[in-house]
Design a protein around this motif. Sequence first.
Motif, PDB file in Angstrom:
ATOM      1  N   ARG A 265       0.816  -1.218   0.000  1.00 47.23           N
ATOM      2  CA  ARG A 265       0.000   0.000   0.000  1.00 47.23           C
ATOM      3  C   ARG A 265       0.854   1.275   0.000  1.00 47.23           C
ATOM      4  O   ARG A 265       0.397   2.353  -0.385  1.00 47.23           O
ATOM      5  CB  ARG A 265      -0.893  -0.025   1.253  1.00 47.23           C
ATOM      6  N   ILE A 266       2.100   1.187   0.451  1.00 47.85           N
ATOM      7  CA  ILE A 266       2.994   2.349   0.476  1.00 47.85           C
ATOM      8  C   ILE A 266       3.157   2.955  -0.931  1.00 47.85           C
ATOM      9  O   ILE A 266       3.376   4.142  -1.077  1.00 47.85           O
ATOM     10  CB  ILE A 266       4.365   1.938   1.075  1.00 47.85           C
ATOM     11  N   GLY A 267       3.018   2.122  -1.950  1.00 47.71           N
ATOM     12  CA  GLY A 267       3.080   2.606  -3.333  1.00 47.71           C
ATOM     13  C   GLY A 267       4.492   2.922  -3.779  1.00 47.71           C
ATOM     14  O   GLY A 267       5.463   2.421  -3.225  1.00 47.71           O
ATOM     15  N   GLU A 268       4.582   3.794  -4.798  1.00 46.85           N
ATOM     16  CA  GLU A 268       5.905   4.177  -5.314  1.00 46.85           C
ATOM     17  C   GLU A 268       6.496   5.264  -4.445  1.00 46.85           C
ATOM     18  O   GLU A 268       5.774   6.159  -3.980  1.00 46.85           O
ATOM     19  CB  GLU A 268       5.757   4.727  -6.724  1.00 46.85           C
ATOM     20  N   VAL A 269       7.811   5.223  -4.256  1.00 49.65           N
ATOM     21  CA  VAL A 269       8.470   6.249  -3.438  1.00 49.65           C
ATOM     22  C   VAL A 269       9.634   6.834  -4.233  1.00 49.65           C
ATOM     23  O   VAL A 269      10.525   6.108  -4.665  1.00 49.65           O
ATOM     24  CB  VAL A 269       8.953   5.646  -2.100  1.00 49.65           C
TER      25      VAL A 269
END
Length: 373
Positions: A119-123
């Motif tokens: 869920r953190i996704g792209e960083v």
Amino acid sequence: MEKKHIIIIGGGIVGSTAAYYLSKSPDHRVTLIDDGTGQATRAAAGIICPWFTLKRNKDWYRLTSQGAAFYETFMEDLRKDGLEHLPYKQTGTFVFKKKEEHLRHAVQLADERRVDCPRIGEVTIHTPEEVAQVIPPFTSEYGAVFATGGGRLNGTQLVDDLRNLFVKNGGTYLQGSASLVDEKTVLFQDEELVADHLILAVGAWLPQLLSPLGYDVDVRPQKGQLIEFETNLQTDDWPVCMPPGEIDLLPFENGRMVIGASHENDMGYDISVDKDIINGLKEKAATFIPELVNEAISKIRVGTRAYTSDYAPFYGTVSGNDKLWVASGLGSSGLTNGPYIAWQMAQHILGQDPSYDLTPHSPEKYIQKLPKA
Ligand SMILES: Cc1cc2nc3c(=O)[nH]c(=O)nc-3n(C[C@H](O)[C@H](O)[C@H](O)COP(=O)(O)OP(=O)(O)OC[C@H]3O[C@@H](n4cnc5c(N)ncnc54)[C@H](O)[C@@H]3O)c2cc1C
């Protein structure tokens, strides 16, 4: 068959979410009692982005990152129940760092943590100029990492929405303060209500509720203040901004900006406005968005967080009594993990199989029955 009666005391994010899920059960009738004074949920900023924390408590991190991920299911459930304008939005979050190496470390941390929590996704790393392309008035000498998975929650809207759905499902909402006669009997406005299951979701006020029954509760209050602006800025799709230091900036719809929050210890349950702190929040916010100097503060919110002595939240049943449930000590991350905590308690009470083990967060360490004098 007579329906089992579940009474929930406390209508913040935990009590309201539990009430919402439990009210879907045809075998139970649910009563939610909320006083509302000093409620943390209505005062809270709304940041849902736990993945960059450097806190070392692994159980806390696991719970809170799963709590952030739970928002997908939670919002889907609300949508299915007819809610069109959801209180949560995944806007992405900028987390600013003073040093280049700290930005790189944040990306590395995210890469490690994504394995368990996609869920953190792209960083990605952004220069101050690149941040200003997304949020034109934002001024900062620091670069930031941008996490697409970060989001923001309107806590007031959420508890209002949950209460409406809960009442629509046949739940009873009572406004006012309740006390306990014993572990299953609630006193509300001179009337005794008997519960088959009792949930105490009263946040920082748990000691007041349980100490008359001879319990010692390790929960203390912490005061938090924040401010709001109604601006002409195009804030609708701006990400949440978390600069170094105490304040965060949360853009909501239609130009609304939320700036917070203070963390004030040793203030007890005081919810008065402290002008020096409010002016300090505004001054600090204007160092990032200079336009705010000329804006009038449209709203001040004050609430009380609940902390345990080791800063960990707890939830579950009390002293082997499987009819008495508590949740407290959610500190400054209760908007993030509160719905997940409430959902798990509801699953247990309804006898459904929850995927999460409650043991690491047992209330046992924080609530002790004192021997009778
Ligand atoms: C200023 C501020 C900013 C915050 N920002 C964030 C954030 O950005 N992200 C995040 O994840 N978390 C944030 N938090 C933390 C989060 O708001 C809390 O952890 C969370 O809301 C706690 O929820 P709760 O349901 O346990 O308690 P609460 O929301 O405090 O609800 C408890 C309710 O119980 C009621 N009550 C108490 N005693 C009784 C009684 N005897 N009878 C009836 N009712 C009673 C109270 O009046 C209250 O309405 C913030 C908190 C504050 C104060």
